[in-house]
Motif scaffolding. Sequence first.
Motif, short mmCIF file in Angstrom:
data_model
loop_
_atom_site.label_atom_id
_atom_site.label_comp_id
_atom_site.label_asym_id
_atom_site.label_seq_id
_atom_site.Cartn_x
_atom_site.Cartn_y
_atom_site.Cartn_z
N LEU A 73 -3.73 2.24 -3.11
CA LEU A 73 -2.42 2.32 -2.47
C LEU A 73 -1.51 1.28 -3.11
CD1 LEU A 73 -3.62 2.53 1.25
CD2 LEU A 73 -3.15 4.43 -0.33
N ALA A 74 -0.25 1.63 -3.34
CA ALA A 74 0.64 0.71 -4.04
C ALA A 74 2.06 0.82 -3.51
CB ALA A 74 0.62 0.99 -5.54
N ALA A 75 2.84 -0.24 -3.77
CA ALA A 75 4.25 -0.27 -3.38
C ALA A 75 5.03 -1.01 -4.45
CB ALA A 75 4.43 -0.95 -2.03
N GLN A 76 6.27 -0.59 -4.67
CA GLN A 76 7.20 -1.26 -5.57
C GLN A 76 8.48 -1.56 -4.80
OE1 GLN A 76 7.64 1.44 -8.90
NE2 GLN A 76 6.34 0.16 -10.16
N ILE A 77 8.89 -2.82 -4.83
CA ILE A 77 10.09 -3.25 -4.11
C ILE A 77 11.08 -3.81 -5.13
CG2 ILE A 77 10.98 -4.71 -2.26
CD1 ILE A 77 8.02 -4.83 -1.24
N PRO A 78 12.20 -3.13 -5.39
CA PRO A 78 13.12 -3.56 -6.43
C PRO A 78 14.29 -4.40 -5.89
CG PRO A 78 13.62 -1.32 -5.82
CD PRO A 78 12.48 -1.75 -4.93
N TRP A 79 14.72 -5.35 -6.73
CA TRP A 79 15.98 -6.05 -6.50
C TRP A 79 16.84 -5.78 -7.73
CZ3 TRP A 79 18.20 -8.42 -2.42
CH2 TRP A 79 19.38 -9.14 -2.67
N VAL A 80 18.05 -5.27 -7.52
CA VAL A 80 18.85 -4.74 -8.63
C VAL A 80 20.21 -5.42 -8.70
CG1 VAL A 80 19.80 -2.64 -9.67
CG2 VAL A 80 17.71 -2.51 -8.28
N ILE A 102 12.60 1.62 -2.17
CA ILE A 102 11.20 1.22 -2.27
C ILE A 102 10.31 2.43 -2.52
CG2 ILE A 102 9.27 0.25 -0.95
CD1 ILE A 102 11.33 -1.50 0.52
N ASP A 103 9.34 2.28 -3.42
CA ASP A 103 8.37 3.33 -3.72
C ASP A 103 7.02 3.03 -3.10
OD1 ASP A 103 9.30 5.52 -5.56
OD2 ASP A 103 10.05 3.79 -6.68
N LEU A 104 6.42 4.04 -2.45
CA LEU A 104 5.06 3.96 -1.93
C LEU A 104 4.23 5.02 -2.63
CD1 LEU A 104 5.80 3.65 1.91
CD2 LEU A 104 5.49 1.81 0.24
N LEU A 105 2.99 4.68 -2.98
CA LEU A 105 2.17 5.58 -3.79
C LEU A 105 0.70 5.51 -3.40
CD1 LEU A 105 1.67 7.36 -6.37
CD2 LEU A 105 1.43 5.20 -7.61
N ALA A 106 0.06 6.68 -3.40
CA ALA A 106 -1.40 6.76 -3.26
C ALA A 106 -1.94 7.45 -4.50
CB ALA A 106 -1.77 7.56 -2.01
N ARG A 107 -2.99 6.87 -5.08
CA ARG A 107 -3.58 7.40 -6.31
C ARG A 107 -5.08 7.59 -6.07
NH1 ARG A 107 -5.28 5.12 -11.46
NH2 ARG A 107 -4.50 6.33 -13.21
N TYR A 108 -5.59 8.80 -6.38
CA TYR A 108 -6.98 9.11 -6.04
C TYR A 108 -7.72 9.66 -7.26
CZ TYR A 108 -10.98 10.68 -3.32
OH TYR A 108 -12.25 10.85 -2.82
N VAL A 109 -8.94 9.14 -7.48
CA VAL A 109 -9.79 9.62 -8.55
C VAL A 109 -10.53 10.87 -8.06
CG1 VAL A 109 -11.73 9.10 -10.08
CG2 VAL A 109 -10.10 7.29 -9.47
N VAL A 110 -10.27 11.98 -8.72
CA VAL A 110 -10.90 13.25 -8.34
C VAL A 110 -12.21 13.48 -9.07
CG1 VAL A 110 -10.60 15.76 -8.32
CG2 VAL A 110 -8.67 14.27 -7.76
N HIS A 111 -12.28 13.04 -10.33
CA HIS A 111 -13.47 13.31 -11.14
C HIS A 111 -13.68 12.20 -12.16
CE1 HIS A 111 -16.51 15.58 -13.32
NE2 HIS A 111 -15.84 15.35 -14.44
N ARG A 112 -14.95 11.85 -12.38
CA ARG A 112 -15.34 10.87 -13.39
C ARG A 112 -16.37 11.50 -14.32
NH1 ARG A 112 -14.67 5.33 -11.39
NH2 ARG A 112 -13.70 5.42 -9.32
N SER A 113 -16.34 11.09 -15.58
CA SER A 113 -17.36 11.53 -16.52
C SER A 113 -17.59 10.42 -17.53
CB SER A 113 -16.93 12.82 -17.23
OG SER A 113 -15.79 12.59 -18.04
N GLY A 114 -18.71 10.49 -18.25
CA GLY A 114 -18.97 9.49 -19.28
C GLY A 114 -19.98 8.45 -18.88
N GLY A 115 -20.71 8.67 -17.79
CA GLY A 115 -21.77 7.74 -17.40
C GLY A 115 -21.26 6.56 -16.60
N GLY A 116 -22.14 5.98 -15.81
CA GLY A 116 -21.79 4.81 -14.99
C GLY A 116 -20.62 5.12 -14.07
N SER A 117 -19.66 4.21 -14.03
CA SER A 117 -18.47 4.43 -13.21
C SER A 117 -17.47 5.34 -13.91
CB SER A 117 -17.80 3.08 -12.90
OG SER A 117 -17.43 2.42 -14.08
N GLY A 118 -17.82 5.78 -15.13
CA GLY A 118 -16.99 6.76 -15.82
C GLY A 118 -16.06 6.18 -16.85
N ARG A 119 -16.14 6.75 -18.07
CA ARG A 119 -15.15 6.39 -19.10
C ARG A 119 -13.90 7.26 -18.98
NH1 ARG A 119 -18.68 5.51 -24.67
NH2 ARG A 119 -19.63 3.51 -24.06
N ASN A 120 -14.09 8.47 -18.44
CA ASN A 120 -12.96 9.39 -18.26
C ASN A 120 -12.69 9.58 -16.78
OD1 ASN A 120 -12.66 10.35 -21.19
ND2 ASN A 120 -14.82 10.79 -20.77
N LEU A 121 -11.47 9.31 -16.37
CA LEU A 121 -11.08 9.46 -14.97
C LEU A 121 -9.93 10.44 -14.86
CD1 LEU A 121 -12.72 6.77 -14.87
CD2 LEU A 121 -11.08 5.97 -13.16
#
Length: 303
Positions: free
Chosen positions: A96-103, A123-142
């Motif tokens: 989860l992320a947020a950006q707060i600008p002063w302009v 202000i920007d609010l954002l959610a980013r979710y990993v749907v799939h991983r590949s490449g072993g371990g925690s994944g080289r490709n996300l």
Amino acid sequence: MLFLFARRLASAPLALAAACAAMFSVSSANACSTCKCADPTINLLGTEKPFSNRFRIGLDYFVLSESSGTGYDKQDTEEWRTLLGLAWSANENLTLAAQIPWVRKKIESPNLARSEAEGIGDIDLLARYVVHRSGGGSGRNLFGLRVGIRLPSSDQVRDKGEKLDIDVQPDAGSTVPNVGVWYSRFQFPWFLSTSLTYFSYGEANQDFSPGDAAIFSALGQYGLNYAVALQLGIDARYAQKNHFSGASDPDSGGILAMAFAGLAVRALNELIISVGVQQPIVERLKGEQNEDASFRVGLTYDF
């Protein structure tokens, strides 16, 4: 940007998203400061991935300029934008992320008329979710999805009791839902990130309606070692025309692509210092629009 911010989303440069991308897991990544299509969760140097309870804070400073119109209708716009970015990974998949600008913005016309304004942006609010991983371990490709919303939080600056023109206001004051897909590859010393995001604009302040925009961003990064990385990227945007009181703005919308080059340096283990520049390489913009190079410097800290 027309109201630099809005206009840029509709007709201005993708400001430095790429820089933020690899550098600033919390503040702009694949996008622009002006367009604010940033993806604030991309990781530095191709070695880090989201993990439970990771928190990042960052500060980015952008210098932007553009011109639009001709003759007595020409406007030269300069913008200085400071972005406070916050990002928290709830687990290895969700961030989860947020950006707060002063302009701060300044507009000048051929008759030497000048207008300036300063205040908080949208202000920007954002959610980013990993749907799939590949490449072993925690994944080289996300592979993943992102969903965000921009809130109409910007100030409406006044002079002697009257609202200044929308072009010089800190931001458009529009609610902007956005959705996109992204892909990242981690294989030190290389790092690659791409994203495609669609921004749907609602009506903004002063009967201004920014045009919807689709943004594509790609950022490649090479780590010279675990402390220094070189970055190259491209951001491309297609935007519809802006509208004022129902009438379209002829000097807005079109296709813009900008190349990015930057440098990231890790200091004191958790502190990241970044600098970069973005230069227009394709300007198929409608009407009379001219985008200048954009500059960025940023600090990011991991907790």
